[in-house]
Write a protein that holds these residues in place. Structure first.
Motif, PDB file in Angstrom:
ATOM      1  N   ILE A  34      34.021  -8.717   7.182  1.00  0.00           N
ATOM      2  CA  ILE A  34      35.206  -7.906   7.512  1.00  0.00           C
ATOM      3  C   ILE A  34      36.457  -8.781   7.526  1.00  0.00           C
ATOM      4  O   ILE A  34      37.499  -8.420   6.972  1.00  0.00           O
ATOM      5  CB  ILE A  34      35.023  -7.208   8.873  1.00  0.00           C
ATOM      6  CG1 ILE A  34      33.839  -6.245   8.836  1.00  0.00           C
ATOM      7  CG2 ILE A  34      36.291  -6.453   9.274  1.00  0.00           C
ATOM      8  CD1 ILE A  34      33.447  -5.678  10.182  1.00  0.00           C
ATOM      9  N   LEU A  35      36.349  -9.948   8.170  1.00  0.00           N
ATOM     10  CA  LEU A  35      37.483 -10.878   8.224  1.00  0.00           C
ATOM     11  C   LEU A  35      37.892 -11.309   6.819  1.00  0.00           C
ATOM     12  O   LEU A  35      39.086 -11.375   6.487  1.00  0.00           O
ATOM     13  CB  LEU A  35      37.113 -12.093   9.082  1.00  0.00           C
ATOM     14  CG  LEU A  35      38.211 -13.111   9.399  1.00  0.00           C
ATOM     15  CD1 LEU A  35      37.932 -13.793  10.743  1.00  0.00           C
ATOM     16  CD2 LEU A  35      38.316 -14.182   8.311  1.00  0.00           C
ATOM     17  N   SER A  36      36.901 -11.581   5.969  1.00  0.00           N
ATOM     18  CA  SER A  36      37.188 -12.036   4.602  1.00  0.00           C
ATOM     19  C   SER A  36      37.857 -10.949   3.769  1.00  0.00           C
ATOM     20  O   SER A  36      38.790 -11.213   3.008  1.00  0.00           O
ATOM     21  CB  SER A  36      35.883 -12.483   3.919  1.00  0.00           C
ATOM     22  OG  SER A  36      35.298 -13.568   4.597  1.00  0.00           O
ATOM     23  N   CYS A  37      37.358  -9.716   3.918  1.00  0.00           N
ATOM     24  CA  CYS A  37      37.977  -8.589   3.197  1.00  0.00           C
ATOM     25  C   CYS A  37      39.435  -8.428   3.594  1.00  0.00           C
ATOM     26  O   CYS A  37      40.312  -8.215   2.751  1.00  0.00           O
ATOM     27  CB  CYS A  37      37.217  -7.298   3.483  1.00  0.00           C
ATOM     28  SG  CYS A  37      35.577  -7.201   2.718  1.00  0.00           S
ATOM     29  N   ALA A  38      39.700  -8.541   4.902  1.00  0.00           N
ATOM     30  CA  ALA A  38      41.070  -8.381   5.391  1.00  0.00           C
ATOM     31  C   ALA A  38      41.961  -9.526   4.938  1.00  0.00           C
ATOM     32  O   ALA A  38      43.126  -9.318   4.582  1.00  0.00           O
ATOM     33  CB  ALA A  38      41.063  -8.294   6.917  1.00  0.00           C
ATOM     34  N   ALA A  39      41.421 -10.753   4.950  1.00  0.00           N
ATOM     35  CA  ALA A  39      42.206 -11.906   4.510  1.00  0.00           C
ATOM     36  C   ALA A  39      42.607 -11.763   3.049  1.00  0.00           C
ATOM     37  O   ALA A  39      43.727 -12.109   2.652  1.00  0.00           O
ATOM     38  CB  ALA A  39      41.399 -13.191   4.707  1.00  0.00           C
ATOM     39  N   THR A  40      41.688 -11.227   2.236  1.00  0.00           N
ATOM     40  CA  THR A  40      41.958 -11.043   0.807  1.00  0.00           C
ATOM     41  C   THR A  40      42.911  -9.885   0.555  1.00  0.00           C
ATOM     42  O   THR A  40      43.822  -9.970  -0.275  1.00  0.00           O
ATOM     43  CB  THR A  40      40.637 -10.805   0.046  1.00  0.00           C
ATOM     44  OG1 THR A  40      39.744 -11.897   0.293  1.00  0.00           O
ATOM     45  CG2 THR A  40      40.887 -10.701  -1.450  1.00  0.00           C
ATOM     46  N   ALA A  41      42.705  -8.775   1.288  1.00  0.00           N
ATOM     47  CA  ALA A  41      43.503  -7.563   1.044  1.00  0.00           C
ATOM     48  C   ALA A  41      44.888  -7.613   1.683  1.00  0.00           C
ATOM     49  O   ALA A  41      45.854  -7.086   1.125  1.00  0.00           O
ATOM     50  CB  ALA A  41      42.748  -6.338   1.551  1.00  0.00           C
ATOM     51  N   PHE A  42      44.995  -8.236   2.868  1.00  0.00           N
ATOM     52  CA  PHE A  42      46.257  -8.206   3.613  1.00  0.00           C
ATOM     53  C   PHE A  42      46.979  -9.553   3.632  1.00  0.00           C
ATOM     54  O   PHE A  42      48.129  -9.649   3.223  1.00  0.00           O
ATOM     55  CB  PHE A  42      46.006  -7.741   5.050  1.00  0.00           C
ATOM     56  CG  PHE A  42      45.470  -6.339   5.142  1.00  0.00           C
ATOM     57  CD1 PHE A  42      46.252  -5.250   4.777  1.00  0.00           C
ATOM     58  CD2 PHE A  42      44.180  -6.096   5.584  1.00  0.00           C
ATOM     59  CE1 PHE A  42      45.768  -3.951   4.857  1.00  0.00           C
ATOM     60  CE2 PHE A  42      43.680  -4.809   5.670  1.00  0.00           C
ATOM     61  CZ  PHE A  42      44.478  -3.730   5.301  1.00  0.00           C
ATOM     62  N   PHE A  43      46.317 -10.596   4.127  1.00  0.00           N
ATOM     63  CA  PHE A  43      46.983 -11.892   4.296  1.00  0.00           C
ATOM     64  C   PHE A  43      47.430 -12.457   2.956  1.00  0.00           C
ATOM     65  O   PHE A  43      48.555 -12.946   2.820  1.00  0.00           O
ATOM     66  CB  PHE A  43      46.042 -12.873   4.996  1.00  0.00           C
ATOM     67  CG  PHE A  43      46.685 -14.193   5.328  1.00  0.00           C
ATOM     68  CD1 PHE A  43      47.543 -14.315   6.413  1.00  0.00           C
ATOM     69  CD2 PHE A  43      46.437 -15.316   4.550  1.00  0.00           C
ATOM     70  CE1 PHE A  43      48.140 -15.534   6.717  1.00  0.00           C
ATOM     71  CE2 PHE A  43      47.029 -16.538   4.842  1.00  0.00           C
ATOM     72  CZ  PHE A  43      47.887 -16.641   5.938  1.00  0.00           C
ATOM     73  N   ALA A  44      46.534 -12.381   1.963  1.00  0.00           N
ATOM     74  CA  ALA A  44      46.853 -12.952   0.649  1.00  0.00           C
ATOM     75  C   ALA A  44      47.980 -12.213  -0.046  1.00  0.00           C
ATOM     76  O   ALA A  44      48.705 -12.780  -0.872  1.00  0.00           O
ATOM     77  CB  ALA A  44      45.615 -12.953  -0.243  1.00  0.00           C
ATOM     78  N   THR A  45      48.158 -10.941   0.290  1.00  0.00           N
ATOM     79  CA  THR A  45      49.217 -10.129  -0.338  1.00  0.00           C
ATOM     80  C   THR A  45      50.413  -9.921   0.582  1.00  0.00           C
ATOM     81  O   THR A  45      51.335  -9.161   0.247  1.00  0.00           O
ATOM     82  CB  THR A  45      48.659  -8.751  -0.754  1.00  0.00           C
ATOM     83  OG1 THR A  45      48.187  -8.066   0.422  1.00  0.00           O
ATOM     84  CG2 THR A  45      47.506  -8.911  -1.742  1.00  0.00           C
ATOM     85  N   GLN A  46      50.360 -10.562   1.775  1.00  0.00           N
ATOM     86  CA  GLN A  46      51.438 -10.443   2.768  1.00  0.00           C
ATOM     87  C   GLN A  46      51.711  -8.987   3.146  1.00  0.00           C
ATOM     88  O   GLN A  46      52.855  -8.567   3.316  1.00  0.00           O
ATOM     89  CB  GLN A  46      52.718 -11.102   2.244  1.00  0.00           C
ATOM     90  CG  GLN A  46      52.621 -12.603   2.060  1.00  0.00           C
ATOM     91  CD  GLN A  46      52.317 -13.327   3.368  1.00  0.00           C
ATOM     92  OE1 GLN A  46      53.116 -13.303   4.302  1.00  0.00           O
ATOM     93  NE2 GLN A  46      51.162 -13.971   3.450  1.00  0.00           N
ATOM     94  N   THR A  47      50.623  -8.216   3.295  1.00  0.00           N
ATOM     95  CA  THR A  47      50.715  -6.817   3.718  1.00  0.00           C
ATOM     96  C   THR A  47      50.374  -6.710   5.193  1.00  0.00           C
ATOM     97  O   THR A  47      49.348  -7.244   5.633  1.00  0.00           O
ATOM     98  CB  THR A  47      49.740  -5.935   2.908  1.00  0.00           C
ATOM     99  OG1 THR A  47      50.036  -6.070   1.521  1.00  0.00           O
ATOM    100  CG2 THR A  47      49.875  -4.472   3.317  1.00  0.00           C
TER     101      THR A  47
END
Length: 398
Positions: free
Chosen positions: A238-251
């Motif tokens: 879950i943490l990895s999915c969020a890091a890829t979807a949100f943190f990496a895209t600054q969303t």
């Protein structure tokens, strides 16, 4: 599945809306910087849950009974007060997060005001507990939670997070600015205090008088290792999915887009599936939390831990009402769930100290008392969580 046992219920209990939300916020806001905190949480969960289950297996007692039986007079009253206060307060906050998370899922599916869904979910949970048939429903909901977990794990592999970044996060021990509460929440959503009482009680109730203790101990450790390990891997996904979807895209992670992390696998159906999973996780935990509180308080006060017992019912109803109150006072949904996990993290040292004390009582545990390593890891867990909690409290005033 033969190697899985009571600990799998513990895993299903802590993979609730709190874990989904907290791990999403951790990954979305800090990327992989807090992976080390998650790993610490999983190790701490295994150490403490193994102690709690060993207590139930060896003595046939729940944690609350074992704690209070060791004291008399004023010390006993103090022990009872601390157990009831810690579990009562912790479960009330946690129940608020459970109901909020499940209501958030239903709101995402059907719309409507969050508070209305909170009351409906509380009514459903209460009806299931009053009927005594909650176990059947629980199995179905656990199945839905595990299905959701499978999708998160599959999505993680499809999204292809940077393994180097995950490894860096695992060994960096970084504490980014403003992340202390998030670390406490990650610990609180994984090492859930009420699960220590729940695990000990379940194992004690399933204990056989003529059991082969060495064999039972071995199976118990395998069960705990596999179940907690599975829960940790789900949380990491879950943490990895969020890091890829949100943190990496600054969303920014918000209530309306929290299901966006499942888009690589489910496309336009991501939000719908996420809402169903969040509802399932929340309702499962909304049943388990007041039940565990009833076991703990009944054990501490010497009452019969039975669903048909009026005093037992009074306890879980009180926790349910407190949860409704927490969930209905207008706090933002994600903030309410995060607060519940942080409250658990701050209350954890109190319960952990009592657990370690109990597991070192030779008259109670015989030759199954804690060894050096168990005490060392247990002490380090208490010290770390206490220091982090104290740091957070001090930071609020200075």
């Amino acid at each position: 599945m033969k190697k899985f046992g009571p600990a799998l219920l513990v895993t299903a209990a802590f993979i609730g809306p709190g874990t989904v939300t907290t791990a999403t916020l951790a990954g979305g806001n800090y990327g992989f910087a807090l992976v080390w905190a998650l790993i610490f949480s999983v190790i701490a969960t295994f150490v403490l849950q193994e102690m709690a289950s060993r207590l139930g297996l060896v003595t046939g007692r729940g944690l609350a009974e074992a704690i209070t039986e060791q004291f008399s007079g004023i010390k006993r009253l103090l022990a009872v007060f601390l157990v009831i206060s810690a579990i009562g307060i912790g479960n009330a906050a946690y129940q608020g997060g459970n109901l909020t998370g499940a209501a958030l899922g239903l709101s995402g599916l059907a719309g409507g005001k969050l508070v209305h869904w909170v009351w409906l979910l509380a009514a459903i949970s209460s009806a299931l507990l009053l009927s005594g048939k909650y176990k059947l429903v629980e199995k179905a909901l656990i199945g839905l939670v595990l299905t959701m977990s499978t999708v998160f794990i599959a999505t993680m592999f499809i999204a292809g997070p940077d393994l180097i970044e995950i490894l860096k996060g695992a060994f960096s021990f970084a504490l980014p600015s403003g992340s202390s509460l998030m670390v406490i929440a990650l610990i609180g959503t994984t090492v859930v205090p009420y699960n220590l009482f729940l695990h000990a009680s379940i194992v004690a109730n399933n204990r056989q008088d003529n059991q082969d203790l060495p064999s039972a101990m071995k199976n118990n450790r395998i069960d705990t290792t596999l179940s907690i390990g599975l829960g940790g891997f789900i949380t990491l996904s879950i943490l990895s999915c969020a890091a890829t979807a949100f943190f990496a895209t600054q969303t920014e992670v918000q209530a309306h887009n929290i299901g966006q992390q499942l888009t690589p696998l489910l496309g336009n159906y991501a939000n719908i599936f996420f809402a169903i999973g969040l509802f399932s996780a929340g309702l499962t935990s909304a049943i388990t939390a007041p039940l565990a509180a009833a076991y703990a308080v009944s054990g501490a006060l010497g009452w019969q831990p039975d669903l048909s017992n009026k005093k037992f019912k009074t306890i879980w109803i009180t926790v349910m009402l407190a949860g409704i109150t927490f969930a209905s006072i207008g706090i933002k949904p994600l903030a309410a769930i995060l607060f519940a996990q942080a409250a658990n993290g701050l209350l954890l040292p109190v319960i952990a100290i009592f657990l370690i004390w109990t597991l070192n009582n030779k008259s109670l545990m015989g030759n199954q008392t804690n060894g050096f390593l168990a005490n060392l890891f247990g002490g380090l867990i208490v010290a770390f969580v206490s220091t982090l909690g104290l740091y957070k409290v001090v930071s609020l005033f200075f």
